[in-house]
Design an enzyme around this catalytic site. Structure first.
Site, PDB file in Angstrom:
ATOM      1  N   HIS A 155      16.498  17.901   2.383  1.00 48.32           N
ATOM      2  CA  HIS A 155      17.018  18.652   1.217  1.00 48.32           C
ATOM      3  C   HIS A 155      16.255  19.615   1.067  1.00 48.32           C
ATOM      4  O   HIS A 155      16.263  19.919  -0.139  1.00 48.32           O
ATOM      5  CB  HIS A 155      17.269  17.539   0.052  1.00 48.32           C
ATOM      6  CG  HIS A 155      17.874  16.309   0.500  1.00 48.32           C
ATOM      7  ND1 HIS A 155      19.447  16.230   0.542  1.00 48.32           N
ATOM      8  CD2 HIS A 155      17.379  14.985   0.717  1.00 48.32           C
ATOM      9  CE1 HIS A 155      19.634  15.028   0.896  1.00 48.32           C
ATOM     10  NE2 HIS A 155      18.488  14.180   1.071  1.00 48.32           N
ATOM     11  N   SER A 276      10.767  48.841   5.257  1.00 47.35           N
ATOM     12  CA  SER A 276      12.025  49.252   4.480  1.00 47.35           C
ATOM     13  C   SER A 276      11.789  50.724   4.308  1.00 47.35           C
ATOM     14  O   SER A 276      10.692  51.121   4.343  1.00 47.35           O
ATOM     15  CB  SER A 276      11.716  48.572   3.274  1.00 47.35           C
ATOM     16  OG  SER A 276      12.483  49.291   1.941  1.00 47.35           O
ATOM     17  N   LYS A 282       6.917  46.493   2.929  1.00 44.42           N
ATOM     18  CA  LYS A 282       7.900  45.376   3.415  1.00 44.42           C
ATOM     19  C   LYS A 282       7.429  45.166   4.770  1.00 44.42           C
ATOM     20  O   LYS A 282       7.274  46.204   5.609  1.00 44.42           O
ATOM     21  CB  LYS A 282       9.464  45.738   3.033  1.00 44.42           C
ATOM     22  CG  LYS A 282       9.703  45.627   1.625  1.00 44.42           C
ATOM     23  CD  LYS A 282       9.872  44.207   1.135  1.00 44.42           C
ATOM     24  CE  LYS A 282      10.468  43.126   1.653  1.00 44.42           C
ATOM     25  NZ  LYS A 282      12.128  43.910   1.585  1.00 44.42           N
ATOM     26  N   GLU A 289      16.958  37.339  11.452  1.00 44.95           N
ATOM     27  CA  GLU A 289      18.102  37.214  10.374  1.00 44.95           C
ATOM     28  C   GLU A 289      19.453  37.794  11.319  1.00 44.95           C
ATOM     29  O   GLU A 289      20.424  37.099  10.832  1.00 44.95           O
ATOM     30  CB  GLU A 289      17.688  38.414   9.425  1.00 44.95           C
ATOM     31  CG  GLU A 289      16.671  37.988   8.426  1.00 44.95           C
ATOM     32  CD  GLU A 289      16.466  38.871   7.264  1.00 44.95           C
ATOM     33  OE1 GLU A 289      15.956  38.434   6.299  1.00 44.95           O
ATOM     34  OE2 GLU A 289      16.808  40.161   7.418  1.00 44.95           O
TER      35      GLU A 289
END
Length: 481
Positions: A155, A276, A282, A289
């Site tokens: 979970h 970024s 970043k 992704e």
């Protein structure tokens, strides 16, 4: 004039040509189309359907067409609809009207089916090979992290300590099933449809088994109507590919989480991350992704072909032209994902100290305190309650179980003794799980050994099969004649 235009009194409307043409995407099967034609015409010669001098001319012409395409001297034409008609037109331009005899005893229906079988069986081998590379990278990382303790989750809440190598072995197991599914599906791909004609076979005395032998197929379709209308082999591939992408997506989801500052369990190599345009600090896990995101298009390709097939009458229908783009897209998507993930896993840095720190700052050893009490002859259900109260006390006191003094432990049960600290140590907790499939180091080592054995078997199968069925190995199928 269309090669099929004898019955028509008007030229095809340009919009119809553009809408129905498939050459924009099926041209990537030109090698398969030529190889299939070489085998077909060799059979026509063997069976005496065409004279050998014409067979030799056609074979030579097909090889010249192949060379021209390879040299970039050919532009495929929408007016010729698809890869099959384009190559036949090029052949006729090369050797004259004799080239038109190539199509004796076959239809575009069985020809396109053959091209897809040839294409997919080779691409599936490549994908299995790439999956094997990724599995090997995960095995190596697992072997290098046999002492790296991390929280295991259910979970998405910390549950029990596990070895990081153990966690990675779950993905090794998934990939094993994925490769086995693809290998099993490959059997249904490696069946010859050529010789089925449009749907009912042919009046010519062809030898389908001879063509199957030339092209290294394990068998032929027994029913010609099924041969030209079957797309189960594509559906099965897309299904296996969808499940493989699901597993890659789950792995990528964890890579994204683990590389975040909140987790800091791993660091991905700079070569596999991006920055970024506005935030200089970043470092984004874009590859992971994108793999996660592209999973949806693979699922969509599976649903697309299932929807195309669900109401089709036998045998061939133009709807079935929609079988190719999804297949091509899935092959390309999977190829890219597997090729990128392997070096990304290989170069991934593991923050072992941070993982161990995380385990020290949770209650993932609570089950082991309950098991400890069971060894002291307390029923597990009672032990569960005792530990629950101890955890609640720790939360209120802003402590963890190993922070409790022996006196505090004994408030909850007099059965707890000084040996509890050793029992709740993270390494003890992990290595206590020695049953088959557990996270104990000795069990993870056994898993790694077993899966390395499976991987060697897969590599052996790939090598043997690839040598036999690669398109490059089949380009001389017509040479014996």
């Amino acid at each position: 004039m269309k090669l099929w235009g004898g019955r028509f009194t008007k030229p095809t409307n340009q919009l119809v040509e553009e809408y129905t043409a498939s050459i924009s995407f099926d041209q990537q099967m030109w090698r398969q189309d030529i190889v299939g034609s070489l085998a077909h015409v060799a059979m026509l010669g063997k069976c005496g359907i065409l004279p050998m001098d014409e067979v030799k001319q056609i074979i030579a012409g097909l090889k010249k067409v192949k060379e021209k395409i390879e040299r970039g001297q050919v532009t495929f034409q929408v007016a010729h609809e698809d890869v099959h008609m384009n190559i036949e037109k090029l052949l006729i331009e090369e050797i004259g009207p004799i080239g038109g005899k190539l199509h004796t005893g076959r239809s575009r229906n069985d020809q396109v089916a053959l091209d897809m079988h040839l294409y997919l069986r080779e691409k599936m081998l490549e994908l299995i090979q790439l999956a094997a590379y990724l599995q090997n990278a995960l095995l190596d990382q697992a072997a290098n992290n046999l002492d790296t303790v991390m929280p295991g989750y259910t979970h998405l809440q910390r549950a029990q300590p596990v070895l990081f190598g153990y966690h990675l072995m779950a993905y090794v197991s998934m990939l094993q099933r994925d490769m086995e599914r693809l290998q099993d599906a490959w059997k249904r791909v490696n069946v010859l449809p050529l010789g089925a004609g449009a749907l009912a076979g042919t009046t010519f005395p062809i030898d389908r088994e001879f063509v199957a032998e030339l092209l290294q197929f394990d068998g032929v379709y027994l029913n010609s109507m099924d041969a030209v209308s079957d797309r189960d082999f594509i559906v099965e591939f897309l299904s296996a590919a969808s499940l493989l992408m699901a597993h890659l997506s789950r792995l990528c989801e964890e890579l994204v989480m683990w590389s975040s500052q909140e987790f800091s369990f791993i660091e991905l190599d700079d070569a596999f991350c991006t920055g970024s345009s506005i935030m200089p600090q970043k470092k984004n896990p874009d590859v992971a992704e994108l793999v996660r995101g592209k999973t949806g298009r693979v699922y969509g390709n599976l649903i697309g072909i299932l929807t195309v097939l669900k109401g089709l009458p036998l045998a061939y229908n133009k709807d079935m032209q929609e079988d190719k783009e999804g297949m091509f897209d899935t092959v390309a998507t999977l190829h890219g994902a597997l090729a990128l993930l392997t070096p990304m896993i290989e170069t991934m840095q593991v923050n072992k100290q941070r993982m161990r720190q995380a385990v020290a700052e949770d209650f993932s050893n609570a089950t082991d305190l309950a098991d400890y009490l069971v060894t002291k002859n307390l029923p597990f259900r009672q032990a569960h309650e005792v530990v629950g109260r101890a955890v609640l006390y720790c939360i209120e006191q802003k402590k963890y179980l190993l922070d409790l003094s022996l006196e505090e432990f004994q408030r909850f049960s007099p059965l707890i003794d000084a040996d509890v600290y050793q029992a709740l140590d993270a390494d003890t907790v992990v290595n206590a799980r020695k049953a088959m499939g557990g996270t104990a180091r000795e069990q993870v080592e056994k898993q790694i050994t077993a899966y390395r054995g499976f991987l060697e078997q897969t590599k052996s199968w790939i090598n043997q099969t690839s040598q036999k069925v690669s398109i490059e190995s089949l380009v001389d199928v017509g040479s014996p004649v």
